[in-house]
Design a protein around this motif. Structure first.
Motif, PDB file in Angstrom:
ATOM      1  N   GLY A  52      -9.117  10.984   9.414  1.00  0.00           N
ATOM      2  CA  GLY A  52      -9.254  12.370   9.823  1.00  0.00           C
ATOM      3  C   GLY A  52      -7.942  13.012  10.189  1.00  0.00           C
ATOM      4  N   ARG A 196     -13.540  12.129   3.450  1.00  0.00           N
ATOM      5  CA  ARG A 196     -12.799  13.339   3.756  1.00  0.00           C
ATOM      6  C   ARG A 196     -12.031  13.827   2.533  1.00  0.00           C
ATOM      7  NH1 ARG A 196      -8.597  11.858   1.817  1.00  0.00           N
ATOM      8  NH2 ARG A 196      -6.886  10.711   2.796  1.00  0.00           N
ATOM      9  N   GLY A 243     -14.121  16.437   6.839  1.00  0.00           N
ATOM     10  CA  GLY A 243     -14.763  15.162   6.532  1.00  0.00           C
ATOM     11  C   GLY A 243     -16.033  14.962   7.321  1.00  0.00           C
TER      12      GLY A 243
END
Length: 429
Positions: A52, A196, A243
Motif C-alpha cells: 500500500g 493494488r 487497493g
C-alpha cells in the motif's frame, strides 16, 4: 553493491537472506555492532513489491532509528492520520500524540523505499549481493544446524556457497529457506491477500491515509457489498495507490477474482478522482499477507525468521513493514548478544530467547487480532461496525490506537492502559 568475482569471501558472522525491510534492518543493526554480515537479495534494485506504500508512525519510528532522512525535502510524503469511510460517515482521525512514536506517518513507493534501507545497511558495513538467488540451506551433517546457504550469483547464475554460523530468513511469505528447514505455515493463523494498482489522480497530494470499511460493487445498476476493506493513499507524485485487502476468514476468500473486485470498487468512485482504466499507470498486482506468527518457531538450528517469513503482519490492519523492521532489530540484538558468548551452550541459550521476546512483545496483541479477524471476515459485521462505530469519535480514537498498535507502554492515557492491559492478559500464542 558488492561485485561478484573470484575473490569474494564466502564466510561471514551472519547471512541475511532477503533485502526487504526485515532483512535490511537486521543487516543494518548487525553491521553497526561490528559483525560481518552478508545481505543476499535475489533481484536487483530498484525492484517492485506489492504494498500500500503507506507507513504508520510505528514504521516512521523505525526509519528514524536507522538514521533515514524522512523529511519532505528527501522525497517523503507526510500524513497526519487516517481517514475512515463507511456507514455513510467520513471521519478523519489524527495519529495520537505519544512519547513512544512520532505523530505523523509517511508514504513512499516500495521500489525506492526498499533500496534506501538496503543502502543504509551497506553504509553500516553489510556486504550486499544483488542478483543472488539463494537455492537452499547448507546443513551440518552431525547436528542438522544450518551453517550456510547455496546460491546462484549474478546474471550468469554462478553457483556459490556462503557459510556462517547463523542465518536469518528474511525472504518473505514464500520463504523457501524456512520451508527447506522444515518450517511450514500454521493453518490456524489468519492469512490475507492484498491487491493494488496506481492511477493518475488529482487526489495524489493527501494529508491522510484513507481506509474504506465497506466495498460496494455498483455495476449493473445494483449495489452489492463486497468482503474486505479498501484503501486510497496519495503518493504525492501525481498518482494514488488504490487497493483492497481480504482475509481468509471471509467466506468469499477463495471464490472471487480480486482483480475484478478492485475494478468494480473503483468503478463506483467519483469520476473526477480519476480511478478509471485509462488512468491506470501499472497493472493490478497481488501479494499474500502472512499474519499473527503464522510460521513458527522463529528460531531453530541456527536459523532466525524475521518479517513476513515469520508471519509478522499485524492482523488488525494488514501492516507489515513496521513489524518487519522491528523484528529485524530484535533479531539483531539477540544475535549480537549470542555472538559475544564464549561457549556453544551460552550462544544457544541467547538465541533461544528470540521467540520468547517476540511473543512477549506481540503475542497477546496478535491473539486479540486473531479474534478480530474472525469477526470482520463477515462483510455484514464490518458494515454494522462501520454504521454504529464511526459516528462515535471517542470510540474511533480508541479503535485507531488499537488497530495501529500505537500506545505508550508507560505513562499513557486511559485508552493506552486498556489496550496494553488487554494485550497482557491475552495468551502469548
Amino acid at each position: 553493491m558488492t561485485k561478484p568475482d573470484s575473490t569474494v569471501e564466502s564466510t561471514a558472522d551472519v547471512i541475511v537472506v532477503g533485502a526487504g525491510p526485515a532483512g535490511s534492518t537486521t543487516a543494518y543493526y548487525l553491521a553497526q555492532a561490528g559483525l560481518d554480515v552478508l545481505l543476499l537479495e535475489k533481484t536487483a534494485f530498484p525492484r517492485e513489491k506489492v504494498c500500500g506504500d503507506g507507513l504508520t508512525p510505528r514504521a516512521t519510528k523505525q526509519l528514524v532509528d536507522m538514521g533515514i532522512d524522512v523529511s519532505t525535502e528527501n522525497g517523503w510524503l507526510h500524513n497526519k492520520g487516517l481517514r475512515i469511510i463507511g456507514g455513510g460517515v467520513r471521519l478523519e482521525l489524527d495519529w495520537p500524540e505519544l512519547a513512544s512514536f512520532p505523530d505523523y506517518g509517511l508514504v513512499r513507493k516500495r521500489a525506492d523505499f526498499d533500496e534506501l534501507l538496503a543502502r543504509q545497511a551497506e553504509k553500516a558495513g553489510a556486504r550486499l549481493y544483488e542478483r543472488c538467488n539463494v537455492s537452499g540451506p547448507v546443513l551440518d551433517d552431525r547436528t542438522g544446524r544450518i551453517v550456510g546457504v547455496t546460491a546462484k550469483l549474478g546474471d550468469e547464475k554462478r553457483p556459490v556457497t556462503f557459510r556462517a554460523p547463523l542465518v536469518v530468513a528474511a525472504d518473505g511469505n514464500s520463504t523457501r529457506l524456512s520451508l527447506a528447514m522444515g518450517l511450514h505455515r500454521r493453518e490456524d493463523r489468519p492469512m490475507g491477500v492484498a491487491y493494488r494498482t496506481y492511477f493518475n489522480s488529482p487526489r495524489h497530494d493527501d494529508d491522510y491515509l484513507e481506509s474504506w470499511l465497506e466495498l460496494w460493487d455498483t455495476r449493473g445498476g445494483q449495489r452489492k457489498l463486497l468482503p474486505g476493506y479498501g484503501w486510497v493513499f496519495g503518493m504525492g507524485d501525481g498518482t494514488s495507490n488504490v487497493g483492497l485487502g481480504i482475509l481468509n476468514s471471509s467466506p468469499a476468500f477463495g471464490e472471487l477474482d480480486w482483480r475484478e473486485v478492485l475494478k468494480a470498487w473503483c468503478a463506483g468512485m467519483p469520476e473526477e478522482w480519476g480511478y478509471t482504466p485509462e488512468n491506470m499507470t501499472e497493472p493490478i498486482r497481488g501479494a499474500a499477507l502472512p499474519m499473527a506468527f503464522n510460521r513458527q518457531p522463529h528460531y531453530t538450528r541456527g536459523l532466525l525468521l524475521v518479517g513476513d517469513a515469520g508471519g509478522m503482519v499485524n492482523p488488525f490492519n494488514g501492516e507489515g513493514i513496521a513489524y518487519a523492521m522491528e523484528s529485524g532489530q530484535i533479531a539483531a540484538g539477540v544475535i549480537v548478544q549470542a555472538h559475544a558468548r564464549l561457549t556453544d551452550g551460552g550462544r544457544e541459550r541467547a538465541l533461544q530467547a528470540y521467540p520468547r521476546i517476540l511473543k512477549e512483545v506481540y503475542g497477546g496483541y496478535y491473539t486479540l487480532g486473531r479474534a478480530f479477524v474472525k469477526l470482520i471476515g463477515n462483510p455484514k459485521v464490518m458494515q454494522l461496525a462501520a454504521q454504529h462505530g464511526l459516528p462515535r469519535p471517542l470510540l474511533m480514537r480508541f479503535t485507531l490506537k488499537l488497530l495501529a498498535n500505537l500506545t505508550d507502554p508507560k505513562g499513557g492515557d486511559a485508552m493506552d492502559r486498556v489496550i496494553n492491559g488487554l494485550a497482557k492478559v491475552a495468551p502469548n500464542a
